[in-house]
Design an enzyme around this catalytic site. Structure first.
Site, PDB file in Angstrom:
ATOM      1  N   ASP A 136       0.834  -1.199   0.000  1.00  0.00           N
ATOM      2  CA  ASP A 136       0.000   0.000   0.000  1.00  0.00           C
ATOM      3  C   ASP A 136       0.870   1.250   0.000  1.00  0.00           C
ATOM      4  OD1 ASP A 136      -2.272   1.526   0.026  1.00  0.00           O
ATOM      5  OD2 ASP A 136      -2.641   1.311   2.183  1.00  0.00           O
ATOM      6  N   PHE A 138       1.285   5.655  -0.551  1.00  0.00           N
ATOM      7  CA  PHE A 138       0.888   6.830   0.244  1.00  0.00           C
ATOM      8  C   PHE A 138       1.082   8.028  -0.683  1.00  0.00           C
ATOM      9  CE2 PHE A 138       2.417   9.556   4.066  1.00  0.00           C
ATOM     10  CZ  PHE A 138       1.155   9.712   4.629  1.00  0.00           C
ATOM     11  N   HIS A 143      -3.338  14.016   1.195  1.00  0.00           N
ATOM     12  CA  HIS A 143      -3.502  13.067   2.306  1.00  0.00           C
ATOM     13  C   HIS A 143      -2.259  13.095   3.206  1.00  0.00           C
ATOM     14  CE1 HIS A 143      -4.566   9.517   4.589  1.00  0.00           C
ATOM     15  NE2 HIS A 143      -3.513   8.858   4.145  1.00  0.00           N
ATOM     16  N   ARG A 152       1.783  15.488  13.443  1.00  0.00           N
ATOM     17  CA  ARG A 152       3.070  16.110  13.762  1.00  0.00           C
ATOM     18  C   ARG A 152       3.019  17.627  13.843  1.00  0.00           C
ATOM     19  NH1 ARG A 152       4.074  11.861  10.785  1.00  0.00           N
ATOM     20  NH2 ARG A 152       3.752  13.024   8.873  1.00  0.00           N
ATOM     21  N   GLU A 209     -10.388   4.045   4.242  1.00  0.00           N
ATOM     22  CA  GLU A 209      -9.462   4.825   3.410  1.00  0.00           C
ATOM     23  C   GLU A 209      -9.852   4.623   1.955  1.00  0.00           C
ATOM     24  OE1 GLU A 209      -5.377   3.861   4.396  1.00  0.00           O
ATOM     25  OE2 GLU A 209      -5.300   5.560   5.766  1.00  0.00           O
ATOM     26  N   GLU A 211      -9.242   4.338  -1.601  1.00  0.00           N
ATOM     27  CA  GLU A 211      -8.067   4.051  -2.432  1.00  0.00           C
ATOM     28  C   GLU A 211      -8.502   3.331  -3.708  1.00  0.00           C
ATOM     29  OE1 GLU A 211      -4.574   2.454  -0.675  1.00  0.00           O
ATOM     30  OE2 GLU A 211      -5.109   3.044   1.372  1.00  0.00           O
ATOM     31  N   ASP A 243      -8.878   0.496   2.473  1.00  0.00           N
ATOM     32  CA  ASP A 243      -7.866   0.069   3.445  1.00  0.00           C
ATOM     33  C   ASP A 243      -8.364   0.458   4.843  1.00  0.00           C
ATOM     34  OD1 ASP A 243      -5.555  -0.631   4.805  1.00  0.00           O
ATOM     35  OD2 ASP A 243      -4.480   1.194   4.257  1.00  0.00           O
ATOM     36  N   ARG A 247      -7.450   3.767  13.733  1.00  0.00           N
ATOM     37  CA  ARG A 247      -6.511   4.876  13.919  1.00  0.00           C
ATOM     38  C   ARG A 247      -5.831   4.882  15.283  1.00  0.00           C
ATOM     39  NH1 ARG A 247      -5.260   5.980   8.891  1.00  0.00           N
ATOM     40  NH2 ARG A 247      -7.040   6.676   7.666  1.00  0.00           N
ATOM     41  N   GLN A 250      -3.261   2.023  15.190  1.00  0.00           N
ATOM     42  CA  GLN A 250      -2.184   2.429  14.275  1.00  0.00           C
ATOM     43  C   GLN A 250      -1.252   3.470  14.909  1.00  0.00           C
ATOM     44  OE1 GLN A 250      -3.725   4.229  10.683  1.00  0.00           O
ATOM     45  NE2 GLN A 250      -1.714   4.831   9.961  1.00  0.00           N
ATOM     46  N   TYR A 254       2.759   2.227  15.170  1.00  0.00           N
ATOM     47  CA  TYR A 254       3.436   2.359  13.868  1.00  0.00           C
ATOM     48  C   TYR A 254       4.828   2.974  13.908  1.00  0.00           C
ATOM     49  CZ  TYR A 254       2.326   7.334  12.749  1.00  0.00           C
ATOM     50  OH  TYR A 254       2.241   8.697  12.696  1.00  0.00           O
ATOM     51  N   LYS A 263      -4.099  -2.075  10.460  1.00  0.00           N
ATOM     52  CA  LYS A 263      -4.481  -2.131   9.048  1.00  0.00           C
ATOM     53  C   LYS A 263      -4.821  -3.547   8.584  1.00  0.00           C
ATOM     54  CE  LYS A 263      -3.088   2.129   7.673  1.00  0.00           C
ATOM     55  NZ  LYS A 263      -3.939   3.090   6.952  1.00  0.00           N
ATOM     56  N   THR A 267      -9.035  -5.620   4.298  1.00  0.00           N
ATOM     57  CA  THR A 267      -8.906  -4.653   3.209  1.00  0.00           C
ATOM     58  C   THR A 267      -9.889  -5.116   2.142  1.00  0.00           C
ATOM     59  OG1 THR A 267      -6.545  -4.446   3.689  1.00  0.00           O
ATOM     60  CG2 THR A 267      -7.297  -3.609   1.557  1.00  0.00           C
ATOM     61  N   THR A 360      -4.493   6.492   0.326  1.00  0.00           N
ATOM     62  CA  THR A 360      -5.724   7.273   0.418  1.00  0.00           C
ATOM     63  C   THR A 360      -5.689   8.428  -0.577  1.00  0.00           C
ATOM     64  OG1 THR A 360      -5.777   6.726   2.737  1.00  0.00           O
ATOM     65  CG2 THR A 360      -7.186   8.540   2.038  1.00  0.00           C
ATOM     66  N   GLU A 374      -9.144  12.528   8.344  1.00  0.00           N
ATOM     67  CA  GLU A 374      -9.012  13.881   7.805  1.00  0.00           C
ATOM     68  C   GLU A 374     -10.327  14.653   7.901  1.00  0.00           C
ATOM     69  OE1 GLU A 374      -6.615  13.962   3.909  1.00  0.00           O
ATOM     70  OE2 GLU A 374      -7.025  11.853   4.232  1.00  0.00           O
TER      71      GLU A 374
END
Ligand SMILES: O=C(O)/C=C/C(=O)CC(=O)CC(=O)O
Ligand SMILES: [Ca+2]
Ligand SMILES: [Mg+2]
Length: 426
Positions: A136, A138, A143, A152, A209, A211, A243, A247, A250, A254, A263, A267, A360, A374
């Site tokens: 997968d 990114f 996104h 962050r 997600e 995708e 996907d 959250r 994750q 992660y 995850k 899927t 995503t 989001e």
């Protein structure tokens, strides 16, 4: 062009003769089991599925590559997708001819027609390929930026490496399921709030997600990378992909190795693989890349496809789904071909039927983001779905993805990709 099929196809159908997507199905009425219930490849045409095993057994694939090939007598499409673009082109030409209003061979043979054209409502769709590996990416900048802002902060939302290579993680092929399969809310260790220790239990941040995913064609031998300029010959087509993501699980797990149990509990993919050949009229220029990518990622044809995407949620207990977001495949910064070339540049081998998720697909506008993380800004901005408030998905919610390219007088659609959330195991 003026392709017309003898099978009647509604103007708003996703599956006119210009599309002819491939899937694997089994007749749901074949209750006795045995051969009648065996999975076999088919293509969608209007509200029907054309059984390719019957077409093949009748000797109607008469081109040089597919004549006498057993590729449509298999329970998956792996053998066919492994044959490569010349075989795909031959199959498409043969099928467009066989289904054409001007071609009597099927049109006028009622017993053969009855054997090979089944109502879509009377078949069960299965995974189209045996998926050996699932990766997968990114690849939507919007996104990546939103995730960075959420996790962050604004100082540097997108990491330095992101603009130089298509970031990805290795997903879990065993839990890829076909559209319609219920998704059980996973349990796990989840991110502590404040300074409390991690808790264990059903995820409280269940997300989708939006995708799409590429189905790999022939692939490559271990040690032999695929050049970016021929990478398109290794992509059979695209499906919709959800996907599913927990959250809170994750976010806790992660760092530093990437997504794992948040995850891998499921899927979902849509059943019909729309070929790159059918998508060709919808090719469009991909976003200009700055900085310029390294030579192995620089391509002579830098293309995306104009594929409008929608996410609908039918909240638990509600009768009608609500449109929650609309995006477009063309929002991808890294193209499918760059993803595939990057994946193999170290010599890693891809095999027929492998699944490469795009990541995503979020667009720049507020209403075009591809996940609830989001959309609700990690739960800080709850959304009103027809009077029902959601931060994340609740048990009983059903998520429906749709995708449909609009041509001049016809569609090239993907159908839908759905899944309903079941309660966690006690
Ligand atoms: O930027 C981060 O730290 C986190 C990003 C994500 O959580 C996005 C994600 O789930 C990856 C994916 O698209 O599967
Ligand atoms: Ca993803
Ligand atoms: Mg998932």
């Amino acid at each position: 062009m003026g392709l017309i099929s003898f099978v009647e196809v509604d103007l708003d159908s996703h599956f006119p003769i210009e599309n002819l997507p491939y899937g694997v199905f089994r007749p749901s009425s074949a209750c006795g089991g045995g051969d009648a219930a065996a999975p076999r490849p088919g293509v969608a045409i209007g509200d029907f599925v054309l059984d390719l095993s019957v077409v093949s057994s009748a000797g109607l694939f008469d081109g040089p590559i597919l004549k006498n090939s057993p590729c449509f007598l298999q329970a998956s499409l792996n053998m066919f997708v492994g044959l490569g673009r010349p075989a795909w082109k031959e199959a498409r030409l043969t099928l467009q001819r066989l289904l054409s209003v001007d071609e009597p061979i099927l049109r006028d043979n009622s017993s053969l027609r009855e054997k090979c054209l089944l109502k879509m409502s009377e078949v069960e769709m299965l995974l189209p390929t045996v998926i050996g590996d699932y990766t997968d990416f990114f690849s939507s900048m919007h996104h990546a930026k939103n995730c960075g802002l959420i996790f962050r902060g604004p100082a540097k939302p997108i990491q330095e490496n992101w603009f130089h290579l298509p970031i990805a993680y290795h997903g879990r092929a065993s839990s890829v399921v076909i559209s319609g399969t219920p998704i059980v809310r996973p349990r796990g260790q989840a991110y502590p709030t404040g300074s409390s220790p991690p808790y264990f239990g059903p995820t409280q941040k269940m997300d989708f997600e939006l995708e799409m995913a590429a189905i790999v064609g022939p692939g490559n031998e271990l040690g032999k990378p695929i050049d970016v300029n021929i990478a398109a010959d290794h992509i059979f087509g695209l499906v919709l992909m959800n996907d599913w993501s927990a959250r809170d699980i994750q976010a806790w797990e992660y760092v530093p190795l990437g997504p794992f149990l948040g995850k891998s509990f499921g899927t979902t993919i849509s059943p019909w693989i729309v070929t790159l050949d059918a998508l060709e009229p919808f090719a469009c220029e991909a976003p200009k890349q700055d900085p310029e990518p390294l030579p192995y990622l620089t391509e002579s044809k830098h293309v995306n496809y104009d594929i409008p995407l929608e996410v609908w949620i039918k909240p638990a207990g509600h009768e009608h789904p609500v449109l929650v977001t609309s995006s477009n495949f063309s929002n991808l910064y890294w193209t499918l071909t760059q993803q595939l070339a990057h994946h193999t540049i170290n010599g890693c081998n891809l095999r027929p039927g492998d699944l490469l998720g795009t990541g995503t697909i979020s667009g720049p506008e507020e209403g075009s983001v591809g996940c609830l993380l989001e959309l609700t800004w990690n739960g800080q901005k709850p959304q009103n779905l027809n009077g029902t408030i959601r931060k994340f998905l609740e048990d009983g919610d059903e998520v429906v993805f749709k995708a449909c390219c609009k041509g001049k007088g016809y569609n090239v659609g993907f159908g839908s990709c759905t899944g309903k959330i079941q309660p966690a195991i006690p």
